[in-house]
Design an enzyme around this catalytic site. Structure first.
Site, PDB file in Angstrom:
ATOM      1  N   HIS A   1      -0.572   0.041  -9.793  1.00 11.61           N
ATOM      2  CA  HIS A   1      -1.420  -0.745  -8.877  1.00 11.61           C
ATOM      3  C   HIS A   1      -2.144  -1.902  -9.592  1.00 11.61           C
ATOM      4  O   HIS A   1      -3.372  -1.997  -9.566  1.00 11.61           O
ATOM      5  CB  HIS A   1      -2.443   0.172  -8.178  1.00 11.61           C
ATOM      6  CG  HIS A   1      -2.887  -0.388  -6.854  1.00 11.61           C
ATOM      7  ND1 HIS A   1      -3.228   0.396  -5.779  1.00 11.61           N
ATOM      8  CD2 HIS A   1      -3.048  -1.667  -6.418  1.00 11.61           C
ATOM      9  CE1 HIS A   1      -3.579  -0.366  -4.755  1.00 11.61           C
ATOM     10  NE2 HIS A   1      -3.482  -1.624  -5.125  1.00 11.61           N
TER      11      HIS A   1
ATOM     12  N   GLU B   1      -2.424   8.092  -4.742  1.00 10.49           N
ATOM     13  CA  GLU B   1      -3.019   7.461  -5.936  1.00 10.49           C
ATOM     14  C   GLU B   1      -4.350   8.149  -6.202  1.00 10.49           C
ATOM     15  O   GLU B   1      -5.048   8.475  -5.242  1.00 10.49           O
ATOM     16  CB  GLU B   1      -3.263   5.966  -5.672  1.00 10.49           C
ATOM     17  CG  GLU B   1      -1.994   5.149  -5.797  1.00 10.49           C
ATOM     18  CD  GLU B   1      -2.245   3.656  -5.618  1.00 10.49           C
ATOM     19  OE1 GLU B   1      -3.316   3.174  -6.022  1.00 10.49           O
ATOM     20  OE2 GLU B   1      -1.364   2.983  -5.087  1.00 10.49           O
TER      21      GLU B   1
ATOM     22  N   ARG C   1       0.854  -1.191   0.000  1.00  4.28           N
ATOM     23  CA  ARG C   1       0.000   0.000   0.000  1.00  4.28           C
ATOM     24  C   ARG C   1       0.885   1.233   0.000  1.00  4.28           C
ATOM     25  O   ARG C   1       1.953   1.215   0.625  1.00  4.28           O
ATOM     26  CB  ARG C   1      -0.869   0.060   1.272  1.00  4.28           C
ATOM     27  CG  ARG C   1      -2.147  -0.730   1.192  1.00  4.28           C
ATOM     28  CD  ARG C   1      -3.179  -0.097   0.246  1.00  4.28           C
ATOM     29  NE  ARG C   1      -4.388  -0.896   0.140  1.00  4.28           N
ATOM     30  CZ  ARG C   1      -4.598  -1.852  -0.762  1.00  4.28           C
ATOM     31  NH1 ARG C   1      -3.671  -2.146  -1.641  1.00  4.28           N
ATOM     32  NH2 ARG C   1      -5.735  -2.515  -0.794  1.00  4.28           N
TER      33      ARG C   1
HETATM   34  P1  NAD Z   1      -2.521 -10.734   5.184  1.00  6.22           P
HETATM   35  O1  NAD Z   1      -3.424 -10.142   6.196  1.00  6.22           O
HETATM   36  O2  NAD Z   1      -2.697 -12.173   4.798  1.00  6.22           O
HETATM   37  O3  NAD Z   1      -0.990 -10.546   5.645  1.00  6.22           O
HETATM   38  C1  NAD Z   1      -0.476  -9.352   6.142  1.00  6.22           C
HETATM   39  C2  NAD Z   1       0.604  -9.710   7.168  1.00  6.22           C
HETATM   40  O4  NAD Z   1       1.308  -8.528   7.520  1.00  6.22           O
HETATM   41  C3  NAD Z   1       0.042 -10.290   8.486  1.00  6.22           C
HETATM   42  O5  NAD Z   1       0.629 -11.572   8.744  1.00  6.22           O
HETATM   43  C4  NAD Z   1       0.449  -9.257   9.543  1.00  6.22           C
HETATM   44  O6  NAD Z   1       0.768  -9.864  10.792  1.00  6.22           O
HETATM   45  C5  NAD Z   1       1.662  -8.626   8.909  1.00  6.22           C
HETATM   46  N1  NAD Z   1       1.994  -7.293   9.390  1.00  6.22           N
HETATM   47  C6  NAD Z   1       1.173  -6.257   9.692  1.00  6.22           C
HETATM   48  N2  NAD Z   1       1.895  -5.176  10.060  1.00  6.22           N
HETATM   49  C7  NAD Z   1       3.208  -5.546   9.969  1.00  6.22           C
HETATM   50  C8  NAD Z   1       4.431  -4.867  10.212  1.00  6.22           C
HETATM   51  N3  NAD Z   1       4.460  -3.591  10.591  1.00  6.22           N
HETATM   52  N4  NAD Z   1       5.590  -5.541  10.035  1.00  6.22           N
HETATM   53  C9  NAD Z   1       5.583  -6.844   9.624  1.00  6.22           C
HETATM   54  N5  NAD Z   1       4.455  -7.540   9.393  1.00  6.22           N
HETATM   55  C10 NAD Z   1       3.281  -6.890   9.563  1.00  6.22           C
HETATM   56  O7  NAD Z   1      -2.643  -9.800   3.903  1.00  6.22           O
HETATM   57  P2  NAD Z   1      -2.261 -10.167   2.382  1.00  6.22           P
HETATM   58  O8  NAD Z   1      -3.418 -10.790   1.696  1.00  6.22           O
HETATM   59  O9  NAD Z   1      -0.959 -10.882   2.364  1.00  6.22           O
HETATM   60  O10 NAD Z   1      -2.100  -8.699   1.786  1.00  6.22           O
HETATM   61  C11 NAD Z   1      -1.093  -7.824   2.243  1.00  6.22           C
HETATM   62  C12 NAD Z   1      -1.326  -6.444   1.713  1.00  6.22           C
HETATM   63  O11 NAD Z   1      -1.115  -6.429   0.310  1.00  6.22           O
HETATM   64  C13 NAD Z   1      -2.798  -5.956   1.831  1.00  6.22           C
HETATM   65  O12 NAD Z   1      -3.049  -5.415   3.082  1.00  6.22           O
HETATM   66  C14 NAD Z   1      -2.904  -4.946   0.742  1.00  6.22           C
HETATM   67  O13 NAD Z   1      -2.597  -3.696   1.278  1.00  6.22           O
HETATM   68  C15 NAD Z   1      -1.849  -5.361  -0.255  1.00  6.22           C
HETATM   69  N6  NAD Z   1      -2.384  -5.787  -1.546  1.00  6.22           N
HETATM   70  C16 NAD Z   1      -1.922  -5.163  -2.662  1.00  6.22           C
HETATM   71  C17 NAD Z   1      -2.403  -5.533  -3.909  1.00  6.22           C
HETATM   72  C18 NAD Z   1      -1.909  -4.855  -5.159  1.00  6.22           C
HETATM   73  O14 NAD Z   1      -2.657  -4.790  -6.123  1.00  6.22           O
HETATM   74  N7  NAD Z   1      -0.691  -4.392  -5.201  1.00  6.22           N
HETATM   75  C19 NAD Z   1      -3.367  -6.543  -4.025  1.00  6.22           C
HETATM   76  C20 NAD Z   1      -3.809  -7.175  -2.866  1.00  6.22           C
HETATM   77  C21 NAD Z   1      -3.321  -6.773  -1.627  1.00  6.22           C
END
Ligand code: NAD
Length: 320
Positions: free
Chosen positions: A294, A276, A247
């Site tokens: 994105h 964005e 993000r």
């Molecule tokens: P998820 O909830 O499965 O995993 C996120 C992990 O991050 C969790 O295990 C959490 O404990 C950990 N976390 C939170 N804060 C942290 C920190 N400060 N340091 C280390 N670890 C930390 O989520 P996911 O499905 O893996 O998605 C992750 C992120 O990817 C989403 O929140 C979203 O913002 C982003 N995303 C981006 C796109 C894109 O198009 N680029 C698409 C989907 C998701």
């Protein structure tokens, strides 16, 4: 026959699954201002949206037959989720459907940075015919991912999907995540089946110091703070590279630009941005950045999986 309105569309695979299970699926896009009226007139019992259509309190109150709202994708900011659930509706999203898509984009960016593809693609069209030798020399000192260390910050769904691919590419993967306690992941090797691989866990400082490449897969932090800012960038290996497909804001853009300019970082790849859909000019024009708008989750396969995942949830909802 129960009627489903997929107002922002649904994949052919998802539609087919619903139809095979006796649902009528309409993919016509009803304008937001007519939505309540059409839902009630036709008698829709499920509403599927992506990010365009909203399902607010007013709609939930005005459509008593509606019992399921599905969001194809992750974020549910366009739905009053808590209110809908309070009213007894099922609200579902598809958080796992695009993990592999984001992971593949990250790998593409790692290979891109390792072999200067973003820069070569900018210069070959204009200088390829006149400066071939000079460009060949400029891009001759690429590196291989095999044997390098990838630091994964946030080892949730996408972090794990990325780790699997990186292990497959011969990388050592280390992970930092203060919440998840995952210690191994299952790899699916074509022709071999499932194999378990350990995930090395470390703290943030250790990860920053040891990684040749770092990729972030964390949500936007509750307090809006950056996970990687000036202090963290200083702790990274000199010449390392970084990917942010999580993000905008989890990497401080100003500090990142400084680290690229000083040579502390070699390259960075960004799929997500502050402000964005109007990222800063400095970010868009920086030669050491490889950029995508994105698109991490945006593959045809993910769209298929999103549709099928929603179909499964609808079948389970109305079947129970
Ligand atoms: P998820 O909830 O499965 O995993 C996120 C992990 O991050 C969790 O295990 C959490 O404990 C950990 N976390 C939170 N804060 C942290 C920190 N400060 N340091 C280390 N670890 C930390 O989520 P996911 O499905 O893996 O998605 C992750 C992120 O990817 C989403 O929140 C979203 O913002 C982003 N995303 C981006 C796109 C894109 O198009 N680029 C698409 C989907 C998701």
């Amino acid at each position: 026959m129960k009627k489903i309105l997929a107002n922002d569309g649904i994949s052919a695979a998802g539609k087919k699954k619903l139809q095979e299970n006796g649902f009528e699926v309409v993919t016509e896009n009803v304008p937001q201002e007519n939505l309540i009226e059409v839902i009630n007139e036709v008698g829709y019992e499920a509403l599927l949206v992506r990010s365009a259509t909203t399902a607010r309190k007013e709609l939930i109150d005005a459509c008593p037959k509606l019992s399921f709202i599905g969001r194809g994708g992750v974020g549910m900011d366009n739905i009053d989720v808590a209110y809908a659930r309070e009213k007894g509706l099922t609200v579902a999203n598809t958080p796992a459907a695009s993990s592999d898509s984001v992971a593949e984009l990250v790998m593409g960016q790692l290979y891109t940075m390792a072999r200067f593809l973003q820069d070569a693609n900018r210069h070959m069209p204009t200088e390829g015919a006149t400066q071939f030798g000079a460009l060949k020399k400029k891009y001759a000192k690429g590196i291989e991912l095999g044997g390098k260390t990838l630091g994964v910050i946030g080892i949730g769904r996408i972090g794990q999907a990325t780790a699997k691919l990186a292990i497959g590419a011969g990388m050592r993967v280390i992970a930092y995540d203060p919440i998840s306690d995952i210690k191994e992941i299952e790899l699916h090797i074509h022709g071999l089946g499932k194999v378990k691989a350990p995930i090395e866990r470390t703290d943030l400082k250790g990860l920053l110091a040891e990684s040749d490449f770092i990729t972030l897969h964390v949500p936007k932090q509750a307090d809006g703070s950056a996970v990687i800012g000036e202090d963290e960038l200083k702790l990274m290996k000199k010449g390392a590279s970084l990917v942010n497909a999580a993000r905008g804001g989890v990497v401080n853009e100003e500090s990142l630009l400084k680290a690229l300019d000083s040579g502390q970082l070699s390259y960075a790849a960004l799929d997500v941005f502050d402000n964005e859909p109007t990222p800063s000019k400095d970010i868009l024009s920086h030669p050491k950045l490889s950029l995508t708008p994105h698109i991490g989750a945006a593959t045809l396969e993910a769209q298929d999986r999103i549709g099928v995942e929603l179909a499964d949830q609808i079948i389970a909802h109305f079947g129970s």
